[in-house]
Motif scaffolding. Sequence first.
Motif, mmCIF file in Angstrom:
data_model
loop_
_atom_site.group_PDB
_atom_site.id
_atom_site.type_symbol
_atom_site.label_atom_id
_atom_site.label_comp_id
_atom_site.label_asym_id
_atom_site.label_seq_id
_atom_site.Cartn_x
_atom_site.Cartn_y
_atom_site.Cartn_z
ATOM 1 N N GLU A 218 0.825 -1.197 0.000
ATOM 2 C CA GLU A 218 0.000 0.000 0.000
ATOM 3 C C GLU A 218 0.868 1.259 0.000
ATOM 4 O O GLU A 218 0.597 2.219 -0.720
ATOM 5 C CB GLU A 218 -0.934 0.003 1.215
ATOM 6 C CG GLU A 218 -1.790 1.257 1.357
ATOM 7 C CD GLU A 218 -2.692 1.521 0.163
ATOM 8 O OE1 GLU A 218 -3.044 2.699 -0.059
ATOM 9 O OE2 GLU A 218 -3.048 0.559 -0.562
ATOM 10 N N GLN B 160 1.021 4.188 -2.808
ATOM 11 C CA GLN B 160 0.776 5.592 -2.494
ATOM 12 C C GLN B 160 1.926 6.483 -2.960
ATOM 13 O O GLN B 160 1.702 7.607 -3.416
ATOM 14 C CB GLN B 160 0.555 5.763 -0.986
ATOM 15 C CG GLN B 160 -0.758 5.194 -0.473
ATOM 16 C CD GLN B 160 -1.969 5.845 -1.141
ATOM 17 O OE1 GLN B 160 -1.988 7.064 -1.377
ATOM 18 N NE2 GLN B 160 -2.976 5.031 -1.446
ATOM 19 N N HIS C 56 1.746 9.639 -5.524
ATOM 20 C CA HIS C 56 2.335 10.951 -5.236
ATOM 21 C C HIS C 56 3.142 11.451 -6.428
ATOM 22 O O HIS C 56 3.042 12.625 -6.807
ATOM 23 C CB HIS C 56 3.231 10.863 -4.003
ATOM 24 C CG HIS C 56 4.133 12.050 -3.848
ATOM 25 N ND1 HIS C 56 3.703 13.249 -3.319
ATOM 26 C CD2 HIS C 56 5.447 12.230 -4.190
ATOM 27 C CE1 HIS C 56 4.703 14.115 -3.330
ATOM 28 N NE2 HIS C 56 5.777 13.528 -3.848
#
Length: 602
Positions: free
Chosen positions: A82, A86, A90
Amino acid sequence: MSTKQLLKTGLLVILMGGCAGHTQINVQSVAPAPVSSNVDQQFKQLMEDDWQYTMETYPDFASYLGLGNDELNSRWRDMSLEALHQTNLHYQDTLKQINAIDPNQLSAGDKTNYQLFKWQLEMSIEEHKYKSYLMPIDQNQGVQTLDDMANFVSLSSVKDYENWLTRLEKIPKLLEQNQTLMETGISQGIMPSRDTMLRIPAQIKKQLVEQPEQSLFYKPFANINDSIAENEKARLQQQAKSIITDQIVPAYGAFYEFFVEQYLPATRASHGLWDTPNGKASYEQKVRYFTTTELTPDEIHQIGLDEVARNHAEMDKVMEETGFDGTFDEFVNFLRTDPQFYYETPEDLFEAYLAISKRIDPEIVKLFGKLPRMPYGLKAIPDAVAPDSTTAYYNPPAADGSRAGYYYVNLYQPETRPKYEMEVLSVHEAVPGHHLQLALQMEMDEMPAFRRFLNFTVFVEGWGLYSERLGYDLGLYKDPYSRFGQLTYDMWRSIRLVVDTGIHYKGWTRQQAIDYFKANAAKSEADIINEIDRYISWPGQALAYKIGQLKMLELRERAQNELGDKFNIKAFHDTLLGSGSIPLSVLEANIENWIESVKSSK
């Protein structure tokens, strides 16, 4: 941890540079325009925000640079699936923001920053889609060598040790995260080669100690700074023993069991990236990424063959000069086996490296106008990883000035470390090679942080290999054997172009690559095997050295031919290094601009 070791913490794309998508960066393609301070400030803020994100996301790297705070220095990077997802989101969001900025409205200096910043975002995003993060460890680095991080964090106060202890408590979680990545790799068929993974069980076993004092993680606590009170020393040592006994050893025991019983049997019998999902496309991307060019694997393979042939011709001349009566293969065997070319003890080998470094240092002023403020030192590669490590490597200084640069040399089995390679190795790894270039770059305070601390392999390693030729200018390679050593190292990097593309693109086996290397270079068999296994584990990285060197040599020759008596080697080198680590196309534009400015000067 070396720069190489940071790769497996998730910094592969950010640290090493390269390209994805738009390979060539042409700094002249952005038309001059009036400067808008608002746009400049917006862009600078975006770079600063992303750098802060990098420090937060990669606390290992922040600690390594000496830029960590108590919070960052007490944790590892989150390696959960995860978190990796992420981070990729970004980068995608930041790329959208940078695409919304008109580069024509930026100041002259920020135009280059814009191109490089955007490029790094693009390559981070493309790298992610090939899921190399599902192969998080190899024989040179990974969670089995986390203890080495203690060599690069500040351990001078009670708080420093408490931060390190907190980090140690989080090792079981990090091992679990790595195991999850590896299990996902098994399910998706994204697996490393078995031959390289066979080295790792012994490395993990070194963490399975019976007494906590035997642990590699306990070493920083065995000799705590004398400025710390005795009662605090005792408390810290007892806490370290408890964490090692109750958490670290059991966690590594479980990880060892998983690795041996599940992961190792699932690894690939093949060696090249071609035999993985989207393997050829992934390798083509890595070629662009590490060389910052549009060269194809086939083109690089041919460049390698040509360079091997050129080096052979030069080596034959040196062999004749020694008066050796025999074939090239017999001469190479003579160099590999004759005791006169080797030291008997690790201590003698280390002292010889130290003497060479001290002999080189004062000669540097002949070739450079600007030198770094930060010094460098010499250290032995840690015993725990030396058998599986390369001949040497370099670690740059800490950004806060708390740690000098260090040139690490491999003292394992000194009878396999030829004397005739020591000079050329030292100019590559220390000065005028990696230390001079990277320390200078870190001291360029006017540049944004991502350019001071992140690197393009083709520039950094191209410079290291270019520096090997500078040994002649520094008064090295006086005897024919040392000259043969320099040619051996140049041949070594030429061979890399052939075997790396051979393994990962043309279906070569590990043994084919070893045999080709042995037939063409005088390096010891132990070094050759370690090198080939490195290429298997790091597809494409080894291509950067020779490609970068060839471009730098080409630019020097061009400058000498065009400038004649106006050519100044110090000014050339200061210009070459003056923008830090950059792609080859940007370097070429910089040198061309310098040539024109010298031509127009009176």
